[in-house]
Design an enzyme around this catalytic site. Sequence first.
Site, PDB file in Angstrom:
ATOM      1  N   THR A  45       0.816  -1.209   0.000  1.00  0.00           N
ATOM      2  CA  THR A  45       0.000   0.000   0.000  1.00  0.00           C
ATOM      3  C   THR A  45       0.851   1.260   0.000  1.00  0.00           C
ATOM      4  OG1 THR A  45      -1.713  -1.176   1.223  1.00  0.00           O
ATOM      5  CG2 THR A  45      -1.848   1.216   1.206  1.00  0.00           C
ATOM      6  N   THR A  46       1.913   1.291   0.802  1.00  0.00           N
ATOM      7  CA  THR A  46       2.762   2.475   0.899  1.00  0.00           C
ATOM      8  C   THR A  46       3.483   2.762  -0.414  1.00  0.00           C
ATOM      9  OG1 THR A  46       3.055   2.046   3.249  1.00  0.00           O
ATOM     10  CG2 THR A  46       4.663   3.493   2.238  1.00  0.00           C
ATOM     11  N   TYR A 108     -14.301  -4.077  -1.437  1.00  0.00           N
ATOM     12  CA  TYR A 108     -15.471  -3.577  -2.159  1.00  0.00           C
ATOM     13  C   TYR A 108     -16.547  -4.625  -2.379  1.00  0.00           C
ATOM     14  CZ  TYR A 108     -18.364  -1.091  -5.534  1.00  0.00           C
ATOM     15  OH  TYR A 108     -19.424  -0.496  -6.171  1.00  0.00           O
ATOM     16  N   TYR A 134      -3.413  -9.983   4.253  1.00  0.00           N
ATOM     17  CA  TYR A 134      -3.437  -8.588   4.690  1.00  0.00           C
ATOM     18  C   TYR A 134      -4.850  -8.272   5.178  1.00  0.00           C
ATOM     19  CZ  TYR A 134      -2.491  -3.498   4.288  1.00  0.00           C
ATOM     20  OH  TYR A 134      -2.320  -2.161   4.520  1.00  0.00           O
ATOM     21  N   ARG A 139      -9.740  -0.491   4.997  1.00  0.00           N
ATOM     22  CA  ARG A 139      -9.565  -0.338   3.550  1.00  0.00           C
ATOM     23  C   ARG A 139     -10.471  -1.290   2.756  1.00  0.00           C
ATOM     24  NH1 ARG A 139      -5.250   2.729   1.717  1.00  0.00           N
ATOM     25  NH2 ARG A 139      -3.653   3.266   3.261  1.00  0.00           N
ATOM     26  N   LYS A 162      -0.655  -9.884   7.957  1.00  0.00           N
ATOM     27  CA  LYS A 162      -0.411  -8.493   8.307  1.00  0.00           C
ATOM     28  C   LYS A 162      -1.708  -8.008   8.941  1.00  0.00           C
ATOM     29  CE  LYS A 162       0.718  -3.866   6.684  1.00  0.00           C
ATOM     30  NZ  LYS A 162       0.905  -2.950   5.512  1.00  0.00           N
ATOM     31  N   ILE A 205       5.047  -4.886   9.798  1.00  0.00           N
ATOM     32  CA  ILE A 205       5.244  -4.275   8.485  1.00  0.00           C
ATOM     33  C   ILE A 205       4.878  -2.813   8.683  1.00  0.00           C
ATOM     34  CG2 ILE A 205       4.521  -4.211   6.069  1.00  0.00           C
ATOM     35  CD1 ILE A 205       3.879  -7.185   6.255  1.00  0.00           C
TER      36      ILE A 205
END
Length: 296
Positions: A45-46, A108, A134, A139, A162, A205
């Site tokens: 993501t980062t 989603y 994850y 999100r 994560k 992480i």
Amino acid sequence: MELSGLYVPLVTPFTDDDRLDLDALAALATAVLDEGAAGVVSVGTTGEPATLTRAEARQVVEVCAEVCAARGRHLLVGTGTSSTATSVDLLADLHPQADAALVAVPAYTRPSQAGVVEHFRALAAAAPVPLVVYNVPYRTGLALTVDTLHRLADLPGVAGFKHTVGSIDDTTVAFLSTARSDVSVLAGDDLYAGPLIALGARGGILASANVAPRAYAELVRTWRHGPSERALAVHDALVPLTGALFAEPNPAVIKAVLAAEGRIASPRVRLPLLPATPGAASAALARQDALFASSL
């Protein structure tokens, strides 16, 4: 594979004219590994993966793979979509030097808990490397139950998690207190990394480690191995910096700090993200200066 220690989800540096800055990426990857990270996460993501083309993502992963191979450290690669079939195709195209794939719970579409398990069952069966689930409900829009977390942990091919739920909630406490000893859980919320490790996570992480990798590696090490007084002192010292780096959408402030220090050439992020405001960047730099002036 056993996942433990600090993993740094690297930013993807861009030039002012919006090209990849691969030299800066290689230097950043080298620095975080040399300062104590067990590995890096590429195009997590980062790293703004949603704004990268497939060709750009391949270039980014290739650079990270070369650095990790040279230092004998782990490379985790972010991949996956909300489509199981598409995710299987992406895993088939994973870089051959990847040690594990970081795959988010489908966003989603909001599948059932059983649907999430079957999604990861299909991915784990097809993947050439172990998966790291994850779990990031703020999100994805989907919170996993304790039972679902255990079912995912039992899947062959799932190396760990994560865990990024934005708090130390009831589900987190129940899962960590009953997880098998061979299940690797990595903290994904920088602010809660210490407490999560104290409850049984094996590392983190942590995006903030782009800026201060040595200090965050010390945070993980001391929470895992002690002494407890040192762990708490490191945690307390890092709280202000962590808060400042996430004052605006990630990774805008992190990139602003890295650019101000000359570690990347530009603070540029890609739309729909906006660059950090001057106030947020200044506040984060001040927090970092205070950290470096401390005993850390």
